[in-house]
Design an enzyme around this catalytic site. Sequence first.
Site, PDB file in Angstrom:
ATOM      1  N   LYS A  55       0.841  -1.204   0.000  1.00 20.65           N
ATOM      2  CA  LYS A  55       0.000   0.000   0.000  1.00 20.65           C
ATOM      3  C   LYS A  55       0.874   1.252   0.000  1.00 20.65           C
ATOM      4  CE  LYS A  55      -3.805  -2.437   2.231  1.00 20.65           C
ATOM      5  NZ  LYS A  55      -4.503  -2.796   3.477  1.00 20.65           N
ATOM      6  N   GLN A  99      -4.555  -1.576   9.746  1.00 26.23           N
ATOM      7  CA  GLN A  99      -4.453  -2.892   9.114  1.00 26.23           C
ATOM      8  C   GLN A  99      -5.017  -3.969  10.044  1.00 26.23           C
ATOM      9  OE1 GLN A  99      -3.551  -3.389   5.955  1.00 26.23           O
ATOM     10  NE2 GLN A  99      -3.754  -5.601   6.053  1.00 26.23           N
ATOM     11  N   ASP A 122     -11.274   2.692   4.121  1.00 25.92           N
ATOM     12  CA  ASP A 122     -11.576   1.251   4.073  1.00 25.92           C
ATOM     13  C   ASP A 122     -13.083   1.004   3.998  1.00 25.92           C
ATOM     14  OD1 ASP A 122      -9.513  -0.638   4.031  1.00 25.92           O
ATOM     15  OD2 ASP A 122      -9.050  -0.369   6.164  1.00 25.92           O
TER      16      ASP A 122
HETATM   17  N1  GUN Z   1      -6.742  -6.847   6.187  1.00 21.39           N
HETATM   18  C1  GUN Z   1      -7.008  -7.568   5.084  1.00 21.39           C
HETATM   19  N2  GUN Z   1      -7.602  -6.787   4.145  1.00 21.39           N
HETATM   20  C2  GUN Z   1      -7.709  -5.549   4.687  1.00 21.39           C
HETATM   21  C3  GUN Z   1      -8.218  -4.331   4.200  1.00 21.39           C
HETATM   22  O1  GUN Z   1      -8.723  -4.207   3.074  1.00 21.39           O
HETATM   23  N3  GUN Z   1      -8.116  -3.271   5.066  1.00 21.39           N
HETATM   24  C4  GUN Z   1      -7.589  -3.384   6.307  1.00 21.39           C
HETATM   25  N4  GUN Z   1      -7.570  -2.300   7.078  1.00 21.39           N
HETATM   26  N5  GUN Z   1      -7.112  -4.521   6.777  1.00 21.39           N
HETATM   27  C5  GUN Z   1      -7.157  -5.592   5.973  1.00 21.39           C
END
Ligand code: GUN
Length: 310
Positions: A55, A99, A122
């Site tokens: 990311k 995350q 998100d």
């Molecule tokens: N863990 C796995 N996929 C995601 C996501 O799309 N966002 C976040 N914050 N954590 C994750």
Amino acid sequence: MAQAQLLDGAALACQVRRQIRQQVTEMQAAVGRTPGLAVILVGDDPASQIYVRNKEKACTQVGILSLSRRFPADVSRSELFEAIRQFNDDPRVDGILVQLPLPQPEWEMDAIASIDPGKDVDGFHPLNAGRLLEGVPGFLSCTPAGILYLLRHAGVELVGRRAVVVGRSNIVGKPAALLLLREHATVTVAHSRTRDLAAVCREAEVLVVAAGHAHLIGADAIRPGAAVVDVGMNRTPEGLVGDVDFAAVSQVAGWITPVPGGVGPMTIAMLLLNTLLAARWHTGLDAELRSPLEFLAERGREDGDSRPPC
Ligand code: GUN
């Protein structure tokens, strides 16, 4: 049966990222700042570390400011929530992402709810989840939005079609089902307790699998010609594999996403796009938060999209 057409998320995500890069440059010229994404990572889960690094790299590539805070697994609750509060108050930050999973799963709901809902790129905040449920504008979760764009771009019809979503997580299964419903599909949500899963899946003209079990779905679960979207990312001794047996299913399906190179890159592209759209809203370039899917529908027409993927 002929081989299924590939739903090439890596190539489509590149196109989206190129559009975002251009928009970030235009935003910098118009208002003198770029969008900013803040990521919080707790602990040393290897998969989460890779996701967060990807990311951060993707932000840098399109010109989005990337800020991160990394904490050890034994971080105190107050330290974590203070970091979220600081990013909520930071005017450089348009999007905040904690995350998941956290090493303390019992903190997750409160952590997400403490993010400013106007920076919740998100789409996990209860306010944005509720907006999706009610069908009103809000941040859309990145993986479901990416799936919808992949299907739409490939010309897969959804109106009136039978869609089955395997998995009922708050991150993917439930929001994907709601988005498919919004597109007028007839949606079934299947899960680990579903009886005769293969028979339920065989009903699907569109099958989205987000169960987290390697090779859960074989060719016997596929209706000939179906569009199959595999959200799974399972580390096995044979490498990274999805929830779908790609080799067998691609002989029966009409469309299929690969793993890797399918849904994963689309999730990151949608995160970048949500951050750009949040920044356009925060800076007044847009009067309201725009939907990433509407934005892409308009840009697609404007750009003609004839260039090869980057
Ligand atoms: N863990 C796995 N996929 C995601 C996501 O799309 N966002 C976040 N914050 N954590 C994750």
